[in-house]
Structures are given as structure tokens and as C-alpha cells.
Design a protein around this motif. Structure first.
Motif, PDB file in Angstrom:
ATOM      1  N   GLY A  22      41.328 -30.556  -7.907  1.00  0.00           N
ATOM      2  CA  GLY A  22      41.089 -30.970  -9.290  1.00  0.00           C
ATOM      3  C   GLY A  22      39.627 -31.259  -9.568  1.00  0.00           C
ATOM      4  O   GLY A  22      39.110 -30.958 -10.650  1.00  0.00           O
ATOM      5  N   THR A  24      37.310 -29.377 -12.239  1.00  0.00           N
ATOM      6  CA  THR A  24      36.563 -30.112 -13.264  1.00  0.00           C
ATOM      7  C   THR A  24      35.109 -29.677 -13.293  1.00  0.00           C
ATOM      8  O   THR A  24      34.532 -29.470 -14.375  1.00  0.00           O
ATOM      9  CB  THR A  24      36.664 -31.630 -12.997  1.00  0.00           C
ATOM     10  OG1 THR A  24      38.038 -32.015 -13.030  1.00  0.00           O
ATOM     11  CG2 THR A  24      35.892 -32.413 -14.031  1.00  0.00           C
ATOM     12  N   GLY A  71      43.813 -27.739 -17.620  1.00  0.00           N
ATOM     13  CA  GLY A  71      45.030 -28.211 -16.964  1.00  0.00           C
ATOM     14  C   GLY A  71      44.827 -28.423 -15.474  1.00  0.00           C
ATOM     15  O   GLY A  71      45.335 -29.385 -14.898  1.00  0.00           O
ATOM     16  N   SER A  95      42.131 -29.296 -14.162  1.00  0.00           N
ATOM     17  CA  SER A  95      41.314 -30.509 -14.029  1.00  0.00           C
ATOM     18  C   SER A  95      42.180 -31.760 -13.935  1.00  0.00           C
ATOM     19  O   SER A  95      41.770 -32.767 -13.354  1.00  0.00           O
ATOM     20  CB  SER A  95      40.362 -30.640 -15.215  1.00  0.00           C
ATOM     21  OG  SER A  95      39.456 -29.574 -15.233  1.00  0.00           O
ATOM     22  N   MET A  96      43.370 -31.680 -14.494  1.00  0.00           N
ATOM     23  CA  MET A  96      44.288 -32.816 -14.436  1.00  0.00           C
ATOM     24  C   MET A  96      44.808 -33.065 -13.029  1.00  0.00           C
ATOM     25  O   MET A  96      45.419 -34.098 -12.756  1.00  0.00           O
ATOM     26  CB  MET A  96      45.473 -32.599 -15.389  1.00  0.00           C
ATOM     27  CG  MET A  96      45.094 -32.522 -16.823  1.00  0.00           C
ATOM     28  SD  MET A  96      44.358 -34.071 -17.326  1.00  0.00           S
ATOM     29  CE  MET A  96      43.721 -33.637 -18.914  1.00  0.00           C
ATOM     30  N   GLY A 150      43.848 -36.464 -11.326  1.00  0.00           N
ATOM     31  CA  GLY A 150      44.713 -37.623 -11.553  1.00  0.00           C
ATOM     32  C   GLY A 150      46.003 -37.547 -10.764  1.00  0.00           C
ATOM     33  O   GLY A 150      46.479 -38.546 -10.218  1.00  0.00           O
ATOM     34  N   VAL A 151      46.581 -36.357 -10.688  1.00  0.00           N
ATOM     35  CA  VAL A 151      47.815 -36.174  -9.928  1.00  0.00           C
ATOM     36  C   VAL A 151      47.573 -36.473  -8.449  1.00  0.00           C
ATOM     37  O   VAL A 151      48.368 -37.160  -7.801  1.00  0.00           O
ATOM     38  CB  VAL A 151      48.367 -34.744 -10.126  1.00  0.00           C
ATOM     39  CG1 VAL A 151      49.534 -34.471  -9.209  1.00  0.00           C
ATOM     40  CG2 VAL A 151      48.760 -34.522 -11.577  1.00  0.00           C
TER      41      VAL A 151
END
Length: 83
Positions: free
Chosen positions: A27, A31, A51, A53-54, A57-58
């Protein structure tokens, strides 16, 4: 206590922590790739890159779940040994 611990043993939650770190790293790279066109003035990447890039957080959440699982296992072990 140290002589009873195996060097290749994995504690509960270790795999989640490693998997979370890998997903977080993917990720983070996504980003950087997504933000790069803003600095170079080129055309932006497609929407799916945002998406990806998310995944930062995951990955953070997965690693956090591994830490919590490790803490819970440590507490259970301490409770059963009577400490």
C-alpha cells in the motif's frame, strides 16, 4: 525460561503481523506511485491505484489484529502458569 524457548517457534499472531507488514508495504508503494504524478506534472494514474493505496490501512489493521492476538495468548499463558 530462555532455554525452553525454541528459536524457530512462532507465537500466535506472528503470521498476521508479517502479513500486515507486507500488505502495508504494498500500500505504501502504491501511495508513492499514485502521488508521483502530482510532483512530475504527468497524467494521473487510474482510479484503481487509489484503491491500492488503501492497502496501507488494511495492512495496519491486520498487523494490529496480530498484535492483539499475541497479547491475548500471552495473557492466557500467564494466567495458566499462575503468574
Amino acid at each position: 525460561m530462555r532455554d525452553k524457548t525454541q528459536t524457530n517457534s512462532t507465537a500466535p499472531g506472528d503470521r498476521l503481523i508479517r502479513a500486515g507488514a507486507i500488505v502495508f508495504f504494498i500500500g505504501a508503494v502504491a501511495t508513492l506511485v499514485t502521488v508521483a504524478p502530482l510532483f512530475f506534472g504527468t497524467t494521473p494514474f487510474p482510479t484503481y491505484m487509489f484503491g491500492l493505496s488503501m492497502l496501507m490501512g488494511v495492512g495496519f489493521l491486520v498487523a494490529g489484529a496480530g498484535v492483539l492476538q499475541s497479547v491475548a495468548a500471552g495473557r492466557r499463558q500467564a494466567r495458566t502458569t499462575g503468574r
